[in-house]
Enzyme design. Structure first.
Site, PDB file in Angstrom:
ATOM      1  N   SER A 271     -35.899 -68.375  11.923  1.00 16.42           N
ATOM      2  CA  SER A 271     -36.377 -67.508  12.991  1.00 16.42           C
ATOM      3  C   SER A 271     -35.611 -67.733  14.297  1.00 16.42           C
ATOM      4  O   SER A 271     -34.402 -67.619  14.319  1.00 16.42           O
ATOM      5  CB  SER A 271     -37.876 -67.721  13.154  1.00 16.42           C
ATOM      6  OG  SER A 271     -38.432 -66.591  13.739  1.00 16.42           O
ATOM      7  N   HIS A 412     -43.167 -64.271   7.053  1.00 10.87           N
ATOM      8  CA  HIS A 412     -42.225 -64.998   7.909  1.00 10.87           C
ATOM      9  C   HIS A 412     -42.488 -66.505   7.785  1.00 10.87           C
ATOM     10  O   HIS A 412     -43.513 -66.995   8.269  1.00 10.87           O
ATOM     11  CB  HIS A 412     -42.504 -64.525   9.340  1.00 10.87           C
ATOM     12  CG  HIS A 412     -41.546 -64.997  10.357  1.00 10.87           C
ATOM     13  ND1 HIS A 412     -40.238 -64.564  10.411  1.00 10.87           N
ATOM     14  CD2 HIS A 412     -41.697 -65.867  11.389  1.00 10.87           C
ATOM     15  CE1 HIS A 412     -39.639 -65.134  11.438  1.00 10.87           C
ATOM     16  NE2 HIS A 412     -40.491 -65.934  12.048  1.00 10.87           N
TER      17      HIS A 412
HETATM   18  C1  GTR Z   1     -41.164 -64.034  17.127  1.00  7.44           C
HETATM   19  C2  GTR Z   1     -39.939 -63.464  17.767  1.00  7.44           C
HETATM   20  C3  GTR Z   1     -38.852 -63.414  16.762  1.00  7.44           C
HETATM   21  C4  GTR Z   1     -38.760 -64.665  15.934  1.00  7.44           C
HETATM   22  C5  GTR Z   1     -40.057 -65.438  15.791  1.00  7.44           C
HETATM   23  C6  GTR Z   1     -39.984 -66.938  15.499  1.00  7.44           C
HETATM   24  O1  GTR Z   1     -42.286 -63.957  17.871  1.00  7.44           O
HETATM   25  O2  GTR Z   1     -40.250 -62.188  18.249  1.00  7.44           O
HETATM   26  O3  GTR Z   1     -37.623 -63.056  17.354  1.00  7.44           O
HETATM   27  O4  GTR Z   1     -37.694 -65.443  16.272  1.00  7.44           O
HETATM   28  O5  GTR Z   1     -40.856 -65.350  16.876  1.00  7.44           O
HETATM   29  O6  GTR Z   1     -39.152 -67.654  16.036  1.00  7.44           O
HETATM   30  O7  GTR Z   1     -40.834 -67.366  14.726  1.00  7.44           O
END
Ligand code: GTR
Length: 436
Positions: A271, A412
């Protein structure tokens, strides 16, 4: 006044109203308006990607010598328009071995904790490393990756030193004084299947990313930014660049560890840390392989698709991640002089593995895949196979070339499946195994 019910008086109502307005004003000041995300493939703008194999003046890039010059153009664009320019000053580094456990993880690993002290012009910063190396092996490949919640969070081993720096995610971690505590031990262990990694012959080097730079808007007054304090302008390095720079300092140390193969060092990140891993890989060719896990917007995903997170959204919620110039592109993706496939191309000809997750639409899985496709011609120009897919693969069907890619079921995150993909890809390149 004696009141038995909970209605507010008109003057209290006024006060509540003023308070609510102030709250809304404060929120829009700090976060601004995040535009609604598009998740509809049929609602996609028409776009043309910048050609990595064409110079800014329109001349084609014909050979590897041309690419060297074109690469410098692209690198300068990302540095000055997106991540910000890293400082060139050289820090002094001292490594102190704090603990060593010869039989960690049920005898699978040699474990060390090392404090790196970086010094620059009288100021210093400590980064704590947690290192696991496969027992009894020599010249091992390693994966360097940051963790989100402290070194003690990646394992159920209960004797890891508690991270001492500030914790950004204090609410989730039930932290009241912005310091790690026992409650966060092992909280991220599912993201680090250590035994599986060690059994495959790979080592792990991790550090808490907040040791390098805090993940909140502190006006760049802490972490490595404090080491290099000076006036901030539109091209000054921001936090993702600071994490990328930190990856390189960790690499400086890792290259001195006798058990580690200096030509098989992988940088991995999930991320926001995936964005940093890509920029580290682009900035430092000593990383032999780069892994981007769900890095999404401003990482591996194409910006011009305007699917999921946008430049305006990321700049609004995380104004400290990218440099001042990046804000110019809020809502203006089509005007950007670069797109994210060119960030991937900066890593060529070294192997690059990109992963997506089916439910992680915010990170635009298809945009990550298409970015790999569009980076491939640069690998091919350099005599490599590049990315051997044009159509998006199904779930759990990794594509393995010089660029590799998989998309898995789920959200995610980083899972054992992702690690299996990384290590299959690394085996394919480092151990010349056939494709699995
Ligand atoms: C989110 C962000 C993303 C991503 C993520 C993370 O909120 O919008 O760009 O990088 O965090 O790092 O888990």
């Amino acid at each position: 006044m004696n009141r038995t019910c909970c209605y507010a008086t008109p003057s209290e109502m006024r006060q509540i109203g003023i308070f609510a307005l102030l709250c809304i004003f404060a929120m829009t000041q700090s976060y601004g308006q995040v535009p609604a995300a598009n998740y509809d493939e049929s609602n996609m703008p028409e776009y043309t990607l910048p050609d990595p194999l064409m110079f800014e003046d329109g001349r084609p890039v014909k050979d590897t010598l041309d690419w060297k010059r074109r690469r410098a153009e692209i690198y300068t664009l990302f540095a000055s328009e997106s991540f910000g320019v890293m400082p060139s000053g050289k820090v002094e580094m001292k490594a102190t071995l704090l603990t060593e456990k010869p039989q960690a993880l049920d005898g699978l690993a040699l474990r060390r904790e090392v404090k790196l002290t970086l010094s620059y012009h009288g100021k210093s910063l400590d980064i704590m490393l947690l290192i696991y190396l496969p027992k009894g092996l020599h010249s091992v490949p390693v994966v360097i990756g940051y963790n989100y919640e402290g070194n003690h969070s990646i394992t159920s081993e209960s004797d890891i030193l508690l991270t001492e720096s500030w914790m950004a995610n204090s609410k989730k971690l039930k932290i009241t004084d912005h310091k790690a505590n026992e409650a966060s031990r092992g909280s991220q262990a599912s993201r680090w299947p250590l035994k599986e990694i060690l059994q495959r012959g790979y080592g792990v080097v991790t550090a808490y990313y907040g040791d390098v730079d805090p993940d909140f808007d502190d006006g760049f007054s802490n972490g490595v930014h404090a080491l290099f304090s000076g006036p901030v302008n539109e091209t000054s390095w921001a936090t993702i660049a600071a994490w990328a720079w930190g990856y390189s300092r960790i690499l400086d140390y890792v290259l001195t560890v006798p058990e580690i193969n200096p030509s098989q060092i992988i940088v991995q990140g999930h991320s926001r840390q995936g964005k940093a891993a890509l920029w580290a890989g682009a900035s430092d060719s000593r990383f032999a392989m780069v892994i981007s896990n769900n890095s999404g917007c401003s990482g591996a995903a194409l910006s011009r698709r305007i699917f999921g997170e946008t430049i305006a959204a990321i700049n609004t919620t995380f104004p400290y991640w990218f440099c001042g110039n990046y804000k110019k592109y809020n809502g203006k993706e089509q005007d950007m002089p670069f797109d994210q496939h060119e960030l991937l191309a900066l890593i060529a000809p070294r192997p690059l593995y990109v992963t997506s997750a089916q439910e992680d639409l915010w990170a635009d899985p298809k945009g990550e895949f298409l970015s790999c496709v569009a980076a491939s011609p640069v690998y091919e120009l350099l005599g490599k196979q590049g990315f051997p897919a044009k159509e998006m693969p199904g779930l759990h069907q990794p594509v393995i070339g010089d660029i590799g890619y998989h998309i898995r079921a789920g959200a995610h995150d980083v899972t054992s499946y992702d690690w299996k993909g990384y290590l299959d890809f690394a085996d394919y390149h480092f151990k010349k195994t056939s494709q699995r």
